[in-house]
Design a protein around this motif. Structure first.
Motif, short mmCIF file in Angstrom:
data_model
loop_
_atom_site.label_atom_id
_atom_site.label_comp_id
_atom_site.label_asym_id
_atom_site.label_seq_id
_atom_site.Cartn_x
_atom_site.Cartn_y
_atom_site.Cartn_z
N PRO A 1 0.73 -1.10 -0.10
CA PRO A 1 0.07 -0.04 -0.05
C PRO A 1 0.82 1.23 0.25
O PRO A 1 1.90 1.39 0.37
CB PRO A 1 -0.81 -0.02 1.31
CG PRO A 1 -0.13 -0.93 2.22
CD PRO A 1 0.56 -1.88 1.30
N VAL A 2 0.11 2.35 -0.63
CA VAL A 2 0.52 3.62 -0.26
C VAL A 2 -0.45 4.26 0.46
O VAL A 2 -1.74 4.32 0.14
CB VAL A 2 0.69 4.36 -1.68
CG1 VAL A 2 1.16 5.79 -1.71
CG2 VAL A 2 1.83 3.39 -2.64
N ALA A 3 0.08 5.18 1.37
CA ALA A 3 -0.99 5.68 2.56
C ALA A 3 -0.45 7.07 2.92
O ALA A 3 0.72 7.38 3.07
CB ALA A 3 -1.18 4.96 3.49
N SER A 4 -1.47 7.96 3.06
CA SER A 4 -1.15 9.38 3.78
C SER A 4 -0.89 9.15 5.15
O SER A 4 -2.16 8.27 5.71
CB SER A 4 -2.17 10.48 3.45
OG SER A 4 -2.31 10.66 1.99
N VAL A 5 -0.07 9.56 5.76
CA VAL A 5 -0.10 9.28 7.47
C VAL A 5 -0.44 10.64 8.10
O VAL A 5 -0.23 11.69 7.64
CB VAL A 5 1.35 8.90 7.55
CG1 VAL A 5 1.50 8.85 9.11
CG2 VAL A 5 1.86 7.70 6.85
N HIS A 6 -1.20 10.39 9.00
CA HIS A 6 -1.83 11.59 9.55
C HIS A 6 -1.96 11.27 11.26
O HIS A 6 -2.68 10.48 11.73
CB HIS A 6 -3.28 11.76 9.26
CG HIS A 6 -3.54 12.15 7.75
ND1 HIS A 6 -3.69 13.69 7.41
CD2 HIS A 6 -3.51 11.51 6.44
CE1 HIS A 6 -3.72 13.47 6.24
NE2 HIS A 6 -3.78 12.23 5.56
N GLY A 7 -0.64 11.67 11.79
CA GLY A 7 -0.48 11.10 13.27
C GLY A 7 -0.65 9.68 13.30
O GLY A 7 0.26 8.89 12.64
#
Length: 137
Positions: free
Chosen positions: A51-57
């Motif tokens: 996967p490719v993911a945006s990390v938000h905390g």
């Protein structure tokens, strides 16, 4: 088929450095406004085999999946940022050594009739590549 979105930039680094800057360091040059929650954006996580993911905390929003990972010059992923996963498009990035450094050519394809409105949200790849170029230069 609908025409792909194409953007290019030349960066003054080797193909390997350009690849690493684009992939492993994507969270450092990506525009937080292009994430699900800009205020909490802390980076982007890319698994070369997943996967490719945006990390938000502590939270991650998966919006893609790596299809090809070749540090010598080629990165491809499925992308469904801001549209359903079953309507994923394809982001294909090639890194080619040249006299001025590395040419980075991005092609965002896979658009089908009915996705024109979503495609319009992805016409800013040139601006993102300028952010990327500033980061790796």
């Amino acid at each position: 088929m609908i025409e792909p979105v194409v953007a290019e930039v030349t960066v003054p680094v080797s193909t390997t450095e350009a690849f690493v800057g684009f992939t492993a360091q994507m969270g450092e040059w990506w525009d937080p406004m292009l994430t699900p929650e800009p205020a909490t954006f802390t980076g982007i996580s890319i698994d070369p085999e997943g996967p490719v993911a945006s990390v938000h905390g502590d939270d991650e929003f998966v919006w893609g999946r790596v299809m090809k990972w070749d540090p010598i010059g080629h990165y491809t992923q499925e992308l469904w940022l801001d549209h359903p996963e079953d309507e994923a498009t394809v982001l294909d990035v090639r890194f080619t050594e040249g006299p001025e450094g590395t040419l980075v050519r991005l092609v965002h394809s896979g658009w089908v009739p009915g996705t024109e409105e979503v495609r319009e949200k992805f016409t800013h790849w040139g601006e993102l590549l300028e952010r990327y170029a500033a980061h790796v230069s």
